[in-house]
Design a protein around this motif. Structure first.
Motif, mmCIF file in Angstrom:
data_model
loop_
_atom_site.group_PDB
_atom_site.id
_atom_site.type_symbol
_atom_site.label_atom_id
_atom_site.label_comp_id
_atom_site.label_asym_id
_atom_site.label_seq_id
_atom_site.Cartn_x
_atom_site.Cartn_y
_atom_site.Cartn_z
ATOM 1 N N UNK A 25 0.858 -1.186 0.000
ATOM 2 C CA UNK A 25 0.000 0.000 0.000
ATOM 3 C C UNK A 25 0.893 1.235 0.000
ATOM 4 N N UNK A 26 0.707 2.117 -0.982
ATOM 5 C CA UNK A 26 1.500 3.330 -1.116
ATOM 6 C C UNK A 26 0.676 4.548 -0.690
ATOM 7 N N UNK A 27 1.309 5.695 -0.468
ATOM 8 C CA UNK A 27 0.549 6.888 -0.063
ATOM 9 C C UNK A 27 -0.587 7.195 -1.021
ATOM 10 N N UNK A 28 -1.781 7.428 -0.443
ATOM 11 C CA UNK A 28 -2.966 7.673 -1.257
ATOM 12 C C UNK A 28 -3.288 9.142 -1.406
ATOM 13 N N UNK A 29 -2.261 9.997 -1.447
ATOM 14 C CA UNK A 29 -2.483 11.435 -1.568
ATOM 15 C C UNK A 29 -1.229 12.070 -2.153
ATOM 16 N N UNK A 30 -1.375 13.289 -2.667
ATOM 17 C CA UNK A 30 -0.245 14.020 -3.239
ATOM 18 C C UNK A 30 0.508 14.711 -2.102
ATOM 19 N N UNK A 31 1.689 14.234 -1.802
ATOM 20 C CA UNK A 31 2.429 14.701 -0.635
ATOM 21 C C UNK A 31 2.884 16.156 -0.756
ATOM 22 N N UNK A 32 3.113 16.622 -1.967
ATOM 23 C CA UNK A 32 3.617 17.991 -2.134
ATOM 24 C C UNK A 32 2.592 19.040 -1.732
ATOM 25 N N UNK A 33 1.303 18.638 -1.644
ATOM 26 C CA UNK A 33 0.241 19.593 -1.289
ATOM 27 C C UNK A 33 -0.055 19.609 0.202
ATOM 28 N N UNK A 34 0.719 18.856 0.997
ATOM 29 C CA UNK A 34 0.421 18.687 2.421
ATOM 30 C C UNK A 34 1.388 19.504 3.268
ATOM 31 N N UNK A 35 0.877 20.369 4.175
ATOM 32 C CA UNK A 35 1.756 21.060 5.123
ATOM 33 C C UNK A 35 1.999 20.178 6.347
ATOM 34 N N UNK A 36 2.990 20.533 7.133
ATOM 35 C CA UNK A 36 3.266 19.806 8.375
ATOM 36 C C UNK A 36 2.398 20.383 9.479
ATOM 37 N N UNK A 37 1.331 19.670 9.824
ATOM 38 C CA UNK A 37 0.446 20.115 10.899
ATOM 39 C C UNK A 37 0.789 19.504 12.238
ATOM 40 N N UNK A 38 1.689 18.508 12.227
ATOM 41 C CA UNK A 38 2.102 17.808 13.442
ATOM 42 C C UNK A 38 3.617 17.875 13.545
ATOM 43 N N UNK A 39 4.115 18.259 14.703
ATOM 44 C CA UNK A 39 5.539 18.109 15.008
ATOM 45 C C UNK A 39 5.659 16.938 15.972
ATOM 46 N N UNK A 40 6.469 15.955 15.615
ATOM 47 C CA UNK A 40 6.633 14.787 16.481
ATOM 48 C C UNK A 40 8.047 14.741 17.025
ATOM 49 N N UNK A 41 8.180 14.665 18.339
ATOM 50 C CA UNK A 41 9.481 14.553 18.996
ATOM 51 C C UNK A 41 9.744 13.090 19.341
ATOM 52 N N UNK A 42 10.836 12.551 18.803
ATOM 53 C CA UNK A 42 11.176 11.156 19.063
ATOM 54 C C UNK A 42 10.958 10.305 17.826
ATOM 55 N N UNK A 43 11.820 10.496 16.825
ATOM 56 C CA UNK A 43 11.614 9.888 15.505
ATOM 57 C C UNK A 43 12.142 8.458 15.495
ATOM 58 N N UNK A 44 11.515 7.608 16.291
ATOM 59 C CA UNK A 44 11.950 6.223 16.343
ATOM 60 C C UNK A 44 11.016 5.302 15.590
ATOM 61 N N UNK A 45 11.267 4.012 15.749
ATOM 62 C CA UNK A 45 10.483 3.008 15.029
ATOM 63 C C UNK A 45 9.014 3.046 15.454
#
Length: 474
Positions: free
Chosen positions: A26-46
């Protein structure tokens, strides 16, 4: 074979070529270039990349463009840089009884490193598009540096006249939202009472409980990705089909509750019944399993749960030690589902990964159940056996003589105690139960607890952990 995952390669037709391998992808079902970053996530782990990021991916695929993620590694540069090279894309192998499938989530848009690009993280928290801040920084990450980083970002938001955020801890901490709120308010109050008041009034800190088994990434997983997708993915992951996110209805924008529920998140007024069940039943038995596996020399949890005495012990631990006093609905069904999850042969969840930081985990995962059992006059043998296994684990060598290193902030102090009292079981038990960072004073002297730990440690030392396990499981 493609060198790596990237948006350009996806647009160039990579999905079709990957599907030629026969993999269910399953691949991304949307155009990623049109999406802003609305979430900042701290702790970029698995864990984040196999859990919250996939929830946000569902929302984005459904047309809600507010959930793109700026992922922040707190210290490690390697993963953030590898993901940046791959445009934030990575593969997740999802294993269930029905077999294997693959997903390439698209929610992670940008990556950075807090220790290297602190100003960028602060700007991201303060950005106009940002609505949520989420965290998976582990139990040991909740300190002054984290509070200072978050409050710097919130202070910049306030100065810019922007609204507050929902700030959601997704770590295994009881009352995690309240604890994070207290940490941030203390930092803000030390700087500016007006800032502290603004954070208290405009930002929401919901409690949450998250659950999904996500083994540490390995070279074998990267090789499996290469075979299935036809790419070299430096950030490849594996996980189980099950996931759960229970979130308190305490949000900066109350309308987010309906959006999250549409993606499968459970919104509740009180998280504690779910949180307690997970900590005691899943996490508590996981720690006991991991320590036993390290001592006996298993590689993974599935290797252990396949052994009937181990499975009986886990069932008994959950039923008799963990479940009394819990109020989550349908506890027996939850227990049985947990045991089946542990048995998933496709999940190579290494026991030494789970045993990491045991000195921090045991007080959270075992002590509430132990206190309740002592107060109610119930047997504490199952917890005493697990505690004795932990003491044996501190030797740093399994029963076949294989050496292993302890990954634990208190490893040096605990191993020094273990070696100093190696020839005297009673002295060893008293010394380790007297280690104050883990055990409150009463547990070093309780006449119902200390002798049972000593009993099971003697049994393990005399006849090995397998014989002691057979006895306790019977």
């Amino acid at each position: 074979m493609q060198n790596l995952l990237s948006s350009e390669r996806l647009r160039a037709g990579l999905p079709a070529r990957a599907l030629d391998t026969g993999a269910d992808v399953q691949y991304p079902g949307f155009e990623r270039t049109a999406v802003p970053a609305g979430v900042v996530h701290l702790g970029l782990g698995a864990f984040h990349r196999a859990h919250q990021a996939i929830v946000f991916d569902r929302l984005l695929a459904a047309g809600d463009r507010r959930w793109g993620v700026c992922g922040v590694a707190m210290r490690s540069t390697a993963l953030a840089d590898a993901l940046a090279t791959q445009d934030g894309l990575y593969s997740v192998q999802i294993a269930s009884a029905a077999g294997l499938r693959w997903q390439v989530p698209g929610a992670l848009l940008h990556t950075c490193v807090a220790t290297r690009e602190r100003d960028r993280v602060v700007r991201a928290i303060a950005a106009d598009a940002t609505r949520w801040l989420t965290l998976t920084v582990t139990e040991k990450g909740y300190g002054p540096d984290l509070a200072a980083l978050i409050v710097d970002g919130l202070a910049a938001r306030r100065v810019a006249g922007r609204p507050g955020l929902t700030i959601a801890s997704c770590d295994n901490l009881t009352d995690n939202g309240r604890k994070l709120q207290a940490l941030c308010l203390a930092e803000a109050q030390a700087r500016d009472a007006v800032l502290a008041s603004w954070i208290g009034e405009c930002c929401a800190f919901p409690n949450s409980m998250v659950d999904r088994i996500v083994p540490a990434a390995t070279e074998a997983q990267r090789e499996a990705t290469a075979a299935a997708l036809g790419v070299n993915d430096e950030a490849a992951l594996s996980t189980e089909a099950f996931w759960e996110w229970v979130l308190q209805r305490r949000l900066a924008d109350p309308a987010d509750a309906d959006a999250l529920a549409s993606a499968g998140v459970t919104l509740v007024d009180e998280v504690k019944p779910f949180e307690d069940a997970k900590l005691r039943m899943l996490n508590g038995s996981h720690t006991a399993l991991a320590l036993l596996g390290a001592v006996q020399g298993w590689e993974t949890v599935a290797d252990g749960i396949a052994r009937p005495p181990v499975r009986r012990f886990v069932h008994a631990f959950m039923t008799q030690a963990a479940m009394p006093g819990l109020t989550r609905p349908e506890l027996p069904q939850y227990r049985d589902a947990l045991i089946e999850r542990f048995a998933n042969p496709h999940l190579h969840h290494r026991v030494h990964q789970i045993a990491t930081d045991s000195s921090l985990k045991i007080p959270l995962r075992w002590l509430p159940a132990l206190r309740e059992a002592l107060d109610a006059g119930r047997s504490v043998d199952l917890l005493a056996f697990a505690c004795a296994v932990w003491m044996r684990y501190l030797q740093g060598r399994d029963e076949d003589g294989g050496a292993y290193a302890l990954s634990d902030p208190h490893a040096q102090a605990l191993q020094a105690l273990a070696h100093a009292h190696a020839d005297d079981t009673d002295a060893l038990v008293h010394a380790l139960l007297g280690f104050r960072p883990m055990w409150p004073p009463e547990f070093a002297t309780d006449s119902r607890w200390v002798p049972r730990v000593a009993h099971w440690l003697r049994r393990i030392r005399a006849g090995g952990s397998a014989a002691a396990l057979y006895e306790i499981a019977a």
